[in-house]
Write an enzyme that holds these catalytic residues in place. Sequence first.
Site, mmCIF file in Angstrom:
data_model
loop_
_atom_site.group_PDB
_atom_site.id
_atom_site.type_symbol
_atom_site.label_atom_id
_atom_site.label_comp_id
_atom_site.label_asym_id
_atom_site.label_seq_id
_atom_site.Cartn_x
_atom_site.Cartn_y
_atom_site.Cartn_z
ATOM 1 N N GLY A 62 47.477 33.988 35.763
ATOM 2 C CA GLY A 62 47.518 32.634 36.315
ATOM 3 C C GLY A 62 46.420 31.835 35.628
ATOM 4 O O GLY A 62 45.287 32.314 35.522
ATOM 5 N N ASP A 67 42.907 29.903 28.234
ATOM 6 C CA ASP A 67 42.171 29.882 29.511
ATOM 7 C C ASP A 67 40.726 30.328 29.290
ATOM 8 O O ASP A 67 39.800 29.773 29.885
ATOM 9 C CB ASP A 67 42.843 30.809 30.528
ATOM 10 C CG ASP A 67 44.279 30.407 30.792
ATOM 11 O OD1 ASP A 67 44.574 29.196 30.714
ATOM 12 O OD2 ASP A 67 45.106 31.290 31.050
HETATM 13 O O1 RIB Z 1 47.682 31.146 30.196
HETATM 14 C C1 RIB Z 1 48.162 32.420 30.463
HETATM 15 C C2 RIB Z 1 48.682 32.500 31.851
HETATM 16 O O2 RIB Z 1 49.805 31.662 31.960
HETATM 17 C C3 RIB Z 1 49.169 33.877 32.259
HETATM 18 O O3 RIB Z 1 48.163 34.689 32.813
HETATM 19 C C4 RIB Z 1 50.310 33.570 33.203
HETATM 20 O O4 RIB Z 1 50.055 33.917 34.526
HETATM 21 C C5 RIB Z 1 50.591 32.091 33.041
HETATM 22 O O5 RIB Z 1 50.165 31.395 34.121
#
Ligand code: RIB
Length: 294
Positions: free
Chosen positions: A42, A240
């Site tokens: 996520g 992320d």
């Molecule tokens: O950016 C990667 C994430 O995108 C993954 O961990 C997946 O859960 C999606 O949300």
Amino acid sequence: MERKPRVTIVGSINMDLVTITSQVPQVGETLFGEQFHMNPGGKGANQAVAAARLGAHVQLIGCVGTDTFGKELVVHLEKQGVDVTNVEPVTGSTGTASITVAEGDNSIIVVPAANYRVTADFVESKRDVIANSDILVLQLEIPLEAVEKAVEIAHANNVKVILNPAPIQELTAELISKVDYITPNEHEQLLLKQTHKEQELAGKLIVTKGSQGVTITKAGQEIQIPAYKVDVVDTTGAGDSFNGGLACALVRGLDLEEACRFGNAVGALSTTKLGAQSGMPTAEEVVAFIQNQA
Ligand code: RIB
């Protein structure tokens, strides 16, 4: 003792259902894959874990379901040092992401489930947490109204905001005006540039380009900040990790270029292990890695 920077993330929490394969199936085709894993993921949770590993005080605001995934993910986030006081269970399923990894690259289908229970009212109930942060980080895997509410609260309280516009959707000029930095990838950047005037985005864009690094614009000049080379195992969560690293570096007072360099190192190291969060480094690991590259 040095006060830990307070990074608040409002965003998604998913269980990633990952299939490793050498080939992605065509429509109607069935193939054997090589491995299957369930990993915490996520975009919101990934950014939170990245920042927590780097030593920030991280508060995550979000929702999980009342299923086993939700319980497992909250326990996992706590173990990673993320403050989960504001992660609430809601009746139903936790968000999932079905991820196919082929030769290090991934494709993802997200089912938001509990993440779509992060409403504007829910965010409003967390006003004090956001108002007392040093920086707020958001993505677009929760309803846009919740993102808008969080940004409005941050803006009214002089809290810096990073918006990672993923997955991309149309944003209002008002939202953009209240955000300090926007971190699209190349594809997301195209849509932003089609739907917004240049001056709305001026000085805010930090475009992530994978192995090509990051582009920022300073006084009208494009500046490329190159990526670090590593042996890539899995790129899931690299963006992320970059965002988590960028947030930590900015609140520690690094200038934008230095903060992007730091974020690039965090992103690169994150790709060296399988799973969105497994390869995320500590601050010491990042410093040692950058020194080794010099
Ligand atoms: O950016 C990667 C994430 O995108 C993954 O961990 C997946 O859960 C999606 O949300």
